[in-house]
Motif scaffolding. Structure first.
Motif: not given
Ligand SMILES: Cc1cc2nc3c(=O)[nH]c(=O)nc-3n(C[C@H](O)[C@H](O)[C@H](O)COP(=O)(O)OP(=O)(O)OC[C@H]3O[C@@H](n4cnc5c(N)ncnc54)[C@H](O)[C@@H]3O)c2cc1C
Length: 576
Positions: A88-107
């Motif tokens: 689950v962790m690896v399958q949903e990794a990109m959703d999690a990153i995109q969610y944070c990115d949309a919130l304004g986390v800077k990568f």
């Protein structure tokens, strides 16, 4: 009960680090009334705010896929994770990153696409630079929570509240109780579902890069509530943490930027007290491996007088120096503390960093107790016996989101369980028993020191059965002779001595859970090395150690790890 207050919520979340905060957002996005409790100030409490700048995912890199990512997680964790959960962790990794990115986390990005970097244990680049580290991640999540705290609030935040007991009735969770430090009252939270996101136990070890409040409360709270807590012997040590001079003690120095496998001619060296490089050339291993080789030098008498080794990057190429200057957060911190990593070798030692053991979760973050969910560092079957760089943040965001959602869904269909008054009264009496000086009183900080001393002596990266048995016995003697004598002055608001009494009781249980689990694991696997059982046993089924705490008695059993596509070769092998 004079100093007692009570409130009700559908979902109660214990812990407001990256995991608990993400869980609160996801519970509130379901429209569910949620209370978020933290024992310190919101946004500044827990391990997340001191976390560094690596956040892993899986990107469109040649050769990468969620399945390959899973294989690397499983192999790095020495087959000790449940593969359905890790998947689950690896399958949903990109959703999690995109969610944070949309919130304004800077990568880290190049031409607006994510720019991942390589890390040990991963054959393809997966680590994003998270600008501002854990503090930036948490403050961005906190801002999102604040959208739900405005009147009429969906999320209420209760800061400075130390949970001392989770309440379970008829096998289902129905609340938690603890000390509200601000007001000096015992506070009961009545809930339909609960998410435990209380972080790790790094500060049970003297040499740790975790903040002092990471005393492992979550593990004791869960075990006392009848929740399965697994693999508590697995404590990840970060290999290169500042040891001497005192100003740098506890500061993580990212070896990932200092040693380099692809270009060993560019990398730095680990030296023992005889100035001899002992680190295998051409190899930058994962954290469990480097910790082991460093600790071996010290145990075999080739360590420095402070019990560490040297990290030396003074002779690296200009190219690598530039990379260290640019990318290594600790380089700048060290400079501020008067130490120039590029011009002097420094003394380092492995320090307690991340607790890998913890609550056993299913893919929906549920546990064996209905209504009880968990996420983040408080869980114990996600990474196995080692954790890859940047995978904690990933874990907090994937499972934080799931735990909040699952708890909200559970609460929707659940009825209210009545409060067991006798249980609440008994916990109230227990909390108040610490107030007021006793004739044979003992300071909680003294007991804390004793526990930390025992953990440091017997529960380092290299252990043996004799030491572990002594450790259990000595913790039990602290428990019997020390805990009932702890006292605190009779004041109410912000009485930290009082809070420390509660913390020390939980710490004692947690330390015993680590020692007993380590004693039960008769093999060496990942971060857990037994001198008396130096091989990894893959002949027999790979097992979780499982701690149970009933009526004050602690038992350790075991159960099979859920393997999947990736299976170890059936043999007994040296762990490294
Ligand atoms: C120096 C350092 C650098 C790191 N760098 C990275 C990195 O670059 N990348 C990465 O992926 N990981 C990193 N990690 C690991 C990562 O930071 C943590 O694993 C992760 O942030 C844990 O988040 P969490 O929400 O599970 O727990 P925490 O952030 O620890 O939050 C725990 C919460 O629970 C609360 N709590 C605890 N006990 C109680 C109680 N009894 N009652 C009420 N509340 C309670 C605390 O107050 C806090 O709010 C690093 C760790 C350290 C120490």
């Amino acid at each position: 009960m004079e100093r007692f207050q009570q409130e009700q919520t559908d979902v109660l979340i214990i812990g407001a680090g990256a995991a608990g905060t993400r869980a609160a957002i996801s519970s509130a996005e379901n429209g569910t009334k949620t209370i978020l409790v933290t024992k310190g100030p919101f946004g500044k409490s827990g391990i997340t705010p001191v976390g560094f700048e690596g956040f892993s995912g899986n990107f469109d890199q040649p050769g990468d896929s969620p399945e390959f990512h899973l294989e690397e997680v499983v192999r790095s964790g020495k087959f000790l994770c449940d593969q359905d959960v890790a998947a689950v962790m690896v399958q949903e990794a990109m959703d999690a990153i995109q969610y944070c990115d949309a919130l304004g986390v800077k990568f880290s990005k190049r031409d607006s696409a994510f720019e991942p970097f390589p890390t040990p244990g991963c054959k393809v680049p997966r680590l994003l630079k998270l600008w501002g580290g854990g503090m930036a991640l948490l403050s961005t999540l906190k801002k999102k929570v604040e959208e739900f705290t405005a009147y009429p609030s969906i999320i209420d935040v209760r800061e400075d509240t130390l949970i001392s007991k989770i309440l379970v009735r008829d096998g289902r969770v129905y609340g938690a109780i603890g000390l509200d430090l601000k007001k000096g009252v015992v506070r009961l939270f009545h809930c339909k579902a609960l998410v435990l996101a209380g972080g790790g136990a790094g500060h049970l070890w003297r040499h740790s890069d975790c903040p002092p409040e990471s005393t492992g409360d979550a593990f004791a709270l869960a075990a006392q509530a009848g929740v399965k807590v697994v693999n508590m012997e697995q404590q990840l040590f970060y290999p290169t943490v500042g040891l001497f001079p005192p100003a740098i003690k506890g500061l993580e120095i990212s070896y990932e930027w200092c040693l380099n496998k692809e270009h060993p001619e560019l990398g730095g060296w680990l030296l023992n007290s005889k100035n001899a490089a002992f680190y295998p050339e051409n190899e930058v291993g994962t954290r469990d491996f480097i910790t082991h080789v460093m600790e071996k030098e010290v145990v075999e008498g080739r360590g420095t007088s402070h019990g560490g080794v040297y990290l030396d990057v003074t002779g690296v190429s200009e190219e690598r120096k530039e990379l260290i200057r640019r990318m290594n957060y600790s380089y700048k911190r060290l400079l501020q503390l008067g130490v120039d990593l590029l011009h002097e070798k420094i003394e380092v030692a492995p320090a307690a960093h991340t607790t890998l053991g913890g609550v056993k979760i299913e893919t929906d973050c549920g546990t064996n107790v209905p209504g009880f969910f968990a996420c983040g560092e408080a869980t114990g079957n996600v990474h196995g016996a080692n954790r890859l760089a940047g995978h904690s943040y990933l874990d907090t965001q994937v499972f934080g989101a799931r735990a909040g959602r699952s708890a909200a869904e559970f609460a929707k269909d659940a009825d209210w369980l009545p409060i067991a008054d006798d249980e609440v009264k008994s916990e109230y009496t227990k909390i108040f028993s610490h107030l007021g000086w006793k004739t044979d009183g003992i300071a909680p900080c003294k007991l804390k020191e004793e526990i930390v001393q025992l953990v440091g002596t017997y529960l380092g990266p290299i252990r043996d059965g004799k030491g572990l048995t002594r450790c259990v016995n000595e913790i039990e003697s602290v428990e019997v002779s020390g805990l009932p004598r702890m006292d605190a002055p009779e004041t109410f608001e912000y009485n930290y001595d009082w809070a420390e009494c509660i913390e020390v009781s939980l710490m004692c249980d947690c330390a015993k859970m680590v020692a007993k689990s380590a004693l039960a694991r008769n093999e060496s696997r990942g971060t857990h090395f037994r001198k008396d059982f130096p091989l990894t046993d893959n002949v027999n089924p790979v097992q979780h150690t499982v701690v149970w705490l009933t009526n004050g008695r602690m038992e350790v059993t075991s159960e099979d790890v859920k393997l999947g596509k990736f299976q170890p070769t059936r043999e007994k092998i040296p762990p490294f």
